[in-house]
Scaffold this motif. Sequence first.
Motif, mmCIF file in Angstrom:
data_model
loop_
_atom_site.group_PDB
_atom_site.id
_atom_site.type_symbol
_atom_site.label_atom_id
_atom_site.label_comp_id
_atom_site.label_asym_id
_atom_site.label_seq_id
_atom_site.Cartn_x
_atom_site.Cartn_y
_atom_site.Cartn_z
ATOM 1 N N LEU A 95 0.765 -1.503 0.168
ATOM 2 C CA LEU A 95 0.129 0.018 -0.031
ATOM 3 C C LEU A 95 0.935 1.349 -0.156
ATOM 4 O O LEU A 95 0.480 2.204 -0.639
ATOM 5 N N LEU A 96 1.938 1.176 0.638
ATOM 6 C CA LEU A 96 2.859 2.401 0.752
ATOM 7 C C LEU A 96 3.463 2.698 -0.698
ATOM 8 O O LEU A 96 3.626 3.707 -1.164
ATOM 9 N N ILE A 97 3.680 1.672 -1.398
ATOM 10 C CA ILE A 97 4.253 1.710 -2.704
ATOM 11 C C ILE A 97 3.140 2.229 -3.675
ATOM 12 O O ILE A 97 3.602 3.291 -4.637
ATOM 13 N N VAL A 98 1.965 1.639 -3.516
ATOM 14 C CA VAL A 98 0.954 2.158 -4.453
ATOM 15 C C VAL A 98 0.515 3.651 -4.119
ATOM 16 O O VAL A 98 0.226 4.624 -4.817
ATOM 17 N N ASP A 99 0.676 4.086 -2.777
ATOM 18 C CA ASP A 99 0.101 5.239 -2.254
ATOM 19 C C ASP A 99 1.064 6.393 -3.236
ATOM 20 O O ASP A 99 0.622 7.530 -3.620
ATOM 21 N N ALA A 100 2.427 5.885 -3.168
ATOM 22 C CA ALA A 100 3.535 6.734 -3.516
ATOM 23 C C ALA A 100 3.472 6.836 -4.927
ATOM 24 O O ALA A 100 3.733 7.977 -5.574
ATOM 25 N N ILE A 101 2.995 5.949 -5.778
ATOM 26 C CA ILE A 101 2.993 5.874 -7.250
ATOM 27 C C ILE A 101 1.583 6.833 -7.453
ATOM 28 O O ILE A 101 1.596 7.826 -8.414
ATOM 29 N N ILE A 102 0.505 6.667 -6.677
ATOM 30 C CA ILE A 102 -0.674 7.465 -7.061
ATOM 31 C C ILE A 102 -0.424 8.864 -6.938
ATOM 32 O O ILE A 102 -0.737 9.779 -7.571
ATOM 33 N N ASP A 103 0.609 9.202 -5.809
ATOM 34 C CA ASP A 103 0.990 10.769 -5.669
ATOM 35 C C ASP A 103 1.623 11.131 -6.559
ATOM 36 O O ASP A 103 2.175 12.400 -6.529
ATOM 37 N N GLY A 104 2.420 10.206 -7.356
ATOM 38 C CA GLY A 104 3.457 10.797 -8.292
ATOM 39 C C GLY A 104 4.872 11.248 -7.762
ATOM 40 O O GLY A 104 5.389 12.052 -8.285
ATOM 41 N N SER A 105 5.140 10.357 -6.869
ATOM 42 C CA SER A 105 6.390 10.727 -6.126
ATOM 43 C C SER A 105 7.353 9.516 -6.175
ATOM 44 O O SER A 105 7.444 8.464 -5.540
ATOM 45 N N PRO A 106 8.261 9.943 -7.288
ATOM 46 C CA PRO A 106 9.427 8.866 -7.457
ATOM 47 C C PRO A 106 10.323 8.289 -6.449
ATOM 48 O O PRO A 106 10.552 7.374 -6.006
ATOM 49 N N THR A 107 10.508 9.393 -5.332
ATOM 50 C CA THR A 107 11.403 9.048 -4.432
ATOM 51 C C THR A 107 10.807 8.412 -3.232
ATOM 52 O O THR A 107 11.434 7.401 -2.879
ATOM 53 N N MET A 108 9.625 8.614 -2.937
ATOM 54 C CA MET A 108 8.960 7.882 -2.263
ATOM 55 C C MET A 108 8.479 6.247 -2.396
ATOM 56 O O MET A 108 8.645 5.203 -1.909
#
Length: 219
Positions: free
Chosen positions: A176-189
Motif C-alpha cells: 500500500l505504501l508503494i501504491v500510494d507513492a505511485i498515485i501521488d506521483g512521487s518517484p522518491t517515495m
Amino acid sequence: MRTSERVYSALREEILEGILAPGAPLGEIEQSERLGVSRTPLREALSRLQADGLVAARGGRGLVVAGLSLEDVRHLFEIREALEVKAASLAAQRRDPAVFEGLRDELRDAGERLASEASRDGFYALTARMDAEIDQAAANPYLLAALRSVRAHVARLRRLSSDDESRLREATQEHLLIVDAIIDGSPTMAAHATELHLHRSLASILRSVNAADPEEIPA
C-alpha cells in the motif's frame, strides 16, 4: 502452441509451484512418458529451463530441478532491488493514477481476508497484477525483460515466508505504501517504499530458513 512451448510452460509451472522440488530428477524417458510427448520437444523445453536457471546439470544424475542457496537468495535480492526500485520510480512518473487507485482498494480488501488459503492465493495473484501494472507504467521494455527473468526465481521463494499470516499483513501495508507513492506521483517515495519492502522480505526469508539446510533451500 508448439509442443515444446507447452512442455516448457507445464514444467516451469510445476517448478515454480513446488510440485517439482529442488533436486528432483528430470530424466528424459520418465518426463516424456509422464507428459505424453516425444523426447525432442522435451529436450527443447529442458534447454530453455536450464537457460532460465530453473534446471541444472548434476554429475551422474543428468538434469535436476535447480536449488537455491542462501548466496543465490542474496544475489537475487540485489538484482531485485536494482530493477524493482527503478521500475517503481518510473511508474510514479508515468502512471495512470486511476489504475493504481483501483489496486489500492483491492489491496485493502485483500489484507482483511488473509486467514484462509484461498484468500492468500488471491493476494498472491493481486500482488502479481500490481507488479504487472508497475511494469506497464514504467514503460521500459528492457527493464521489463530483465524483471521477467528475475521474477521466475522470486516466485520460488514465496513459500519460504509468504504463508506466514503476520508477514503477509506486513507485506500488505508495504504494498500500500508503494501504491500510494505511485498515485501521488512521487518517484522518491515509491523507490523508498519498494526498497523497504524488499529489505523486509529478504529478512523474513532468511529467518524462515534459519533452521533449514543453509546450502539448499526448498522453493
